[in-house]
Design an enzyme around this catalytic site. Structure first.
Site, PDB file in Angstrom:
ATOM      1  N   ARG A 103       0.841  -1.193   0.000  1.00  0.00           N
ATOM      2  CA  ARG A 103       0.000   0.000   0.000  1.00  0.00           C
ATOM      3  C   ARG A 103       0.875   1.241   0.000  1.00  0.00           C
ATOM      4  O   ARG A 103       1.978   1.232   0.535  1.00  0.00           O
ATOM      5  CB  ARG A 103      -0.910   0.009   1.227  1.00  0.00           C
ATOM      6  CG  ARG A 103      -2.078  -0.940   1.147  1.00  0.00           C
ATOM      7  CD  ARG A 103      -3.000  -0.805   2.340  1.00  0.00           C
ATOM      8  NE  ARG A 103      -2.424  -1.320   3.553  1.00  0.00           N
ATOM      9  CZ  ARG A 103      -1.863  -0.588   4.496  1.00  0.00           C
ATOM     10  NH1 ARG A 103      -1.808   0.723   4.372  1.00  0.00           N
ATOM     11  NH2 ARG A 103      -1.351  -1.149   5.572  1.00  0.00           N
ATOM     12  N   TYR A 253      -1.586  -3.359  -6.924  1.00  0.00           N
ATOM     13  CA  TYR A 253      -1.372  -4.170  -5.722  1.00  0.00           C
ATOM     14  C   TYR A 253      -2.445  -3.999  -4.642  1.00  0.00           C
ATOM     15  O   TYR A 253      -2.796  -2.871  -4.282  1.00  0.00           O
ATOM     16  CB  TYR A 253      -0.007  -3.832  -5.100  1.00  0.00           C
ATOM     17  CG  TYR A 253       0.455  -4.954  -4.191  1.00  0.00           C
ATOM     18  CD1 TYR A 253       1.169  -6.017  -4.715  1.00  0.00           C
ATOM     19  CD2 TYR A 253       0.109  -4.991  -2.855  1.00  0.00           C
ATOM     20  CE1 TYR A 253       1.536  -7.084  -3.916  1.00  0.00           C
ATOM     21  CE2 TYR A 253       0.468  -6.048  -2.047  1.00  0.00           C
ATOM     22  CZ  TYR A 253       1.186  -7.094  -2.583  1.00  0.00           C
ATOM     23  OH  TYR A 253       1.546  -8.151  -1.796  1.00  0.00           O
ATOM     24  N   LYS A 262      -9.608  -1.651   1.647  1.00  0.00           N
ATOM     25  CA  LYS A 262      -9.239  -0.527   2.509  1.00  0.00           C
ATOM     26  C   LYS A 262      -9.987   0.749   2.102  1.00  0.00           C
ATOM     27  O   LYS A 262     -10.400   1.541   2.943  1.00  0.00           O
ATOM     28  CB  LYS A 262      -7.735  -0.298   2.453  1.00  0.00           C
ATOM     29  CG  LYS A 262      -6.919  -1.529   2.808  1.00  0.00           C
ATOM     30  CD  LYS A 262      -7.211  -2.005   4.209  1.00  0.00           C
ATOM     31  CE  LYS A 262      -6.374  -3.212   4.579  1.00  0.00           C
ATOM     32  NZ  LYS A 262      -6.651  -3.703   5.915  1.00  0.00           N
ATOM     33  N   HIS A 282     -10.871  -1.731  11.430  1.00  0.00           N
ATOM     34  CA  HIS A 282      -9.824  -2.644  10.965  1.00  0.00           C
ATOM     35  C   HIS A 282      -9.704  -3.772  11.998  1.00  0.00           C
ATOM     36  O   HIS A 282      -8.760  -3.801  12.783  1.00  0.00           O
ATOM     37  CB  HIS A 282      -8.518  -1.842  10.848  1.00  0.00           C
ATOM     38  CG  HIS A 282      -7.421  -2.554  10.128  1.00  0.00           C
ATOM     39  ND1 HIS A 282      -6.097  -2.223  10.286  1.00  0.00           N
ATOM     40  CD2 HIS A 282      -7.436  -3.573   9.235  1.00  0.00           C
ATOM     41  CE1 HIS A 282      -5.352  -2.997   9.517  1.00  0.00           C
ATOM     42  NE2 HIS A 282      -6.133  -3.825   8.883  1.00  0.00           N
ATOM     43  N   SER A 304      -1.675  -3.803  10.545  1.00  0.00           N
ATOM     44  CA  SER A 304      -1.406  -4.756   9.470  1.00  0.00           C
ATOM     45  C   SER A 304      -0.217  -5.644   9.827  1.00  0.00           C
ATOM     46  O   SER A 304       0.773  -5.173  10.391  1.00  0.00           O
ATOM     47  CB  SER A 304      -1.078  -3.998   8.186  1.00  0.00           C
ATOM     48  OG  SER A 304      -2.072  -3.056   7.931  1.00  0.00           O
ATOM     49  N   CYS A 306       0.168  -8.010  12.044  1.00  0.00           N
ATOM     50  CA  CYS A 306       0.428  -8.272  13.472  1.00  0.00           C
ATOM     51  C   CYS A 306      -0.314  -9.513  13.947  1.00  0.00           C
ATOM     52  O   CYS A 306      -0.537  -9.685  15.141  1.00  0.00           O
ATOM     53  CB  CYS A 306      -0.005  -7.081  14.312  1.00  0.00           C
ATOM     54  SG  CYS A 306       1.141  -5.716  14.241  1.00  0.00           S
ATOM     55  N   ASP A 329     -10.017  -9.240   8.907  1.00  0.00           N
ATOM     56  CA  ASP A 329      -9.428  -7.914   8.659  1.00  0.00           C
ATOM     57  C   ASP A 329     -10.353  -6.736   8.940  1.00  0.00           C
ATOM     58  O   ASP A 329      -9.887  -5.707   9.394  1.00  0.00           O
ATOM     59  CB  ASP A 329      -8.943  -7.848   7.199  1.00  0.00           C
ATOM     60  CG  ASP A 329      -7.959  -6.709   6.957  1.00  0.00           C
ATOM     61  OD1 ASP A 329      -7.083  -6.482   7.820  1.00  0.00           O
ATOM     62  OD2 ASP A 329      -8.053  -6.039   5.916  1.00  0.00           O
ATOM     63  N   ARG A 423       1.313 -12.258  -0.452  1.00  0.00           N
ATOM     64  CA  ARG A 423      -0.042 -12.529   0.041  1.00  0.00           C
ATOM     65  C   ARG A 423      -0.668 -13.773  -0.568  1.00  0.00           C
ATOM     66  O   ARG A 423      -0.332 -14.161  -1.676  1.00  0.00           O
ATOM     67  CB  ARG A 423      -0.955 -11.343  -0.329  1.00  0.00           C
ATOM     68  CG  ARG A 423      -0.510  -9.998   0.205  1.00  0.00           C
ATOM     69  CD  ARG A 423      -0.892  -9.828   1.634  1.00  0.00           C
ATOM     70  NE  ARG A 423      -0.450  -8.550   2.165  1.00  0.00           N
ATOM     71  CZ  ARG A 423      -1.147  -7.852   3.067  1.00  0.00           C
ATOM     72  NH1 ARG A 423      -2.289  -8.291   3.519  1.00  0.00           N
ATOM     73  NH2 ARG A 423      -0.668  -6.720   3.548  1.00  0.00           N
TER      74      ARG A 423
HETATM   75  C1  OXD Z   1      -3.363  -4.425   5.488  1.00  0.00           C
HETATM   76  C2  OXD Z   1      -4.064  -5.519   4.801  1.00  0.00           C
HETATM   77  O1  OXD Z   1      -2.377  -3.918   4.966  1.00  0.00           O
HETATM   78  O2  OXD Z   1      -4.996  -6.068   5.380  1.00  0.00           O
HETATM   79  O3  OXD Z   1      -3.806  -4.062   6.576  1.00  0.00           O
HETATM   80  O4  OXD Z   1      -3.735  -5.842   3.655  1.00  0.00           O
HETATM   81 MN    MN Z   2      -5.567  -5.067   7.181  1.00  0.00          MN
END
Ligand code: OXD
Ligand code: MN
Length: 639
Positions: A103, A253, A262, A282, A304, A306, A329, A423
């Site tokens: 991102r 991406y 997001k 989130h 993100s 974690c 998420d 991913r």
């Molecule tokens: C993030 C995702 O970056 O979920 O939080 O992809």
């Molecule tokens: Mn996320």
């Protein structure tokens, strides 16, 4: 292939261009795939506007079928965008341009009439870390500089999608226009996409969020990697909350291009939620059943990368417990008529960070992701499989590995085989522990909210907020070590309030006010802070994490049930002595170190939070949150 409705799209006239404010020539264009007849007039008008602006070669209206997926896979295979992974069923690997791997927070903007609607405007001249604002005029310039003719020679795909089960009162519809077949295939996994959504739009209120995306064309006209077109130098992600509109250019991406995630579910979603009186967060959502058969649902916000996916799919080590996954998420939460906070997962799939996922850390994910999935920037093995750091090494026996850049890889190279932000994109329905209520249109009742992050020192395994206001303060004060999900480098501890720092759709001070107001709207859940990542003075993790986190969830469950298993501390309620169930835990746990509250650490922490609020939030900070900070400061001074 369907060839209905050819030449149905006509040029949209002035009103259609109001938002983008561009003078454009009229064009007729044929719809090469899909049924243009079922577009509502508003969708048709939006598509026409985008056709005029981007000038694609042809239009494809996505129906969401498997036949369509086969067609797009064929196109991507031919171009080299994806390669098959024959070791698994219907799985593919995409390698991106190495300049397009995460991102782009610094290039993500929200446009509102005034700057204050988007970000706190403070007296301190520090760079704002709570989002980027752009004036309407600049947004128009940014669009004008990038979009006219950007899809020349390409197909424009129109993806009707629903965030949340189609037709649920908690769901929202989006129309994503994109020139990337990879985005189409990923959106078909991550959202409910295709004809059922268009049919619903015809019968419902017809409202949708406009999402325009192009991978773009560099100014030079030359794509460094034709299989992954993008324009990294001019990448930009724009949001207009007042118009429910998203415009994204230059990146193919993840969150930059799968606009339901997001951009819609969090940034635009949080602005809709504010207007309509609910929360777009989130957060993962999990259901947990205790040995007595009682079940509660928990939502948890971690930054993100974690471990949200790991927690959402946890295999509890504590006997008699069962965890089921609703989402990993994003949570949309709203009080029902009885004042119960109910949550849906607006997504339909998991876009999880691959490195670190293994049979040891997340066996459920490993049982989920090897069918019907798109992997991005992982390494591949010569037997048609995938590999990433943290995966069991027996995957490597007798095979050669090609790294995420497409080069032969060896363990001795010292370089990662997979990109740290690589991913898997996989349907949620394949998860063996998907919760039976995960698609319930009413949502699931939330009994507890967890905040957390990577805190190597000072922050205990778990503590509970004294009340809702204190909990809102804990969310506002969240900090965590930076990860690879965005463009930041190094192991700095970053403020990441509510794990929403990159995703706020409006002024964080107003966001806090909105959270505080929830107490007046219904029965608010208990709030906790967790930290699985505390390290000893020798740098070793003090807590084993993963399935053992069920012991923390057990304590939280008992607190939700009202058990008095806590003692007060200056930072909140800690588990009382021996109340954390450590029965049959194989490792020796140094509970003293795990729960120690060093005064000097907490003084520094309070100072950092105070400075952050002052510099970043200023006069927008609600009095109730400032008061919680003042109380914490006083308690820490007395430690
Ligand atoms: C993030 C995702 O970056 O979920 O939080 O992809
Ligand atoms: Mn996320």
């Amino acid at each position: 292939m369907l060839l209905k409705g050819a030449q149905l799209l006509r040029c949209g006239l002035a009103p259609a261009h109001r938002n983008l404010n561009l003078r454009l020539t009229c064009r007729f264009l044929s719809v090469q795939y899909g049924d243009a007849q079922i577009l509502t007039p508003a969708v048709k008008q939006y598509v026409e506007k985008c056709v005029d602006l981007c000038q694609p070669e042809r239009v494809h209206i996505c129906d969401g079928t498997e036949g369509e997926s086969k067609l797009l896979q064929g196109i991507m295979l031919k171009k080299g965008t994806i390669i098959p992974l024959p070791k698994y069923q219907n799985c593919w690997l995409a390698r991106t341009n190495p300049a397009d791997v995460a991102r782009v927070e610094g290039k993500t903007f929200i446009s509102t009439d005034s700057k204050e609607q988007t970000v706190p405007v403070t007296e301190k001249a520090t760079p704002g870390m709570l989002g980027n604002w752009m004036a309407e005029g600049d947004l128009q310039v940014a669009i004008k500089e990038r979009f006219p003719g950007c899809m020349k020679g390409r197909t424009m795909y129109v993806i009707p999608f629903s965030m949340g089960p189609v037709g649920s009162p908690l769901s929202k519809i989006g129309i994503e226009i994109t020139d990337s077949p990879y985005v189409v295939e990923s959106m078909k996994i991550m959202t409910r996409a295709g004809n059922p959504v268009l049919k619903y739009l015809q019968s419902g209120d017809g409202q949708f969020v406009k999402c325009l995306h192009s991978v773009g064309t560099p100014k030079s006209g030359v794509q460094a990697m034709p299989s992954w077109p993008c324009d990294p130098e001019r990448t930009i992600v724009l949001h207009k909350p007042a118009e429910n509109e998203i415009v994204s250019y230059g990146s193919g991406y993840g969150g930059n291009s799968l606009l339901g995630k997001k951009c819609l579910a969090l940034r635009i979603g949080s602005t809709i939620a504010k207007r309509e009186g609910w929360l777009a967060e989130h957060m993962l959502i999990l259901g947990i059943t205790n040995p007595q058969g009682k079940k509660i649902y928990i939502a948890a916000a971690f930054p993100s990368a974690c471990g949200k996916t790991n927690l959402a799919m946890m295999t509890p080590t504590l006997p008699g417990y069962k965890v089921e996954c609703v989402g990993d998420d994003i949570a949309w939460m709203k009080f029902d008529k009885k004042g119960v906070l109910r949550a849906i997962n607006p997504e339909n799939g998991f876009f999880g960070v691959a490195p670190g996922t293994s049979r040891a850390t997340n066996p459920i994910a490993m049982d989920t992701i090897f069918q019907n999935s798109v992997f991005t920037n992982v390494a591949s093995t010569s037997d048609g499989g995938v590999y990433w750091e943290g995966m069991e090494k027996d995957q490597l026996k007798g095979v050669t590995v090609t790294d995420w850049l497409g080069k032969l890889w060896s363990q001795e190279s010292g370089k990662p085989a997979a990109h740290p932000n690589s991913r898997f994109c996989t349907p949620a329905s394949q998860c063996p522990i998907i919760d039976p209520a995960w698609e319930d249109s009413e949502g699931v009742p939330i009994s507890a909210i967890l905040f957390g992050g990577r805190r190597p020192s000072g922050v205990p395994l778990v503590y509970e907020a004294r009340d809702w206001k204190h909990g809102v303060f804990i969310g506002a004060a969240m900090r965590s070590e930076a990860t690879a999900a965005a463009e930041f480098k190094g192991k700095v501890i970053m403020h990441d309030p509510f794990a929403m720092r990159p995703f706020f759709g409006y002024n964080f001070g107003d966001y806090l006010g909105h959270w505080l107001s929830m107490e007046q709207r219904g029965q608010v859940p208990k709030i906790f802070h967790v930290n699985w990542f505390r390290k000893s003075s020798e740098g070793k993790f003090l807590w084993p994490g993963f399935g053992e986190n069920s012991r923390v969830l057990d304590w939280i469950f008992r607190r939700v049930e009202g058990e008095q298993c806590f003692e007060d501390s200056p930072i909140g309620r800690l588990p009382s002595k021996e109340s954390l169930n450590l029965e049959s835990l194989k490792e020796n746990i140094d509970l003293d170190q795990l729960f120690e509250l060093p005064k000097d650490f907490w003084q520094q922490e309070v100072d950092a939070i105070e400075r952050y609020f002052e510099e970043q939030v200023g006069h927008h900070l609600p009095g109730a949150v400032a008061e919680e900070l003042r109380k914490l400061k006083a308690r820490v001074a007395d430690m």
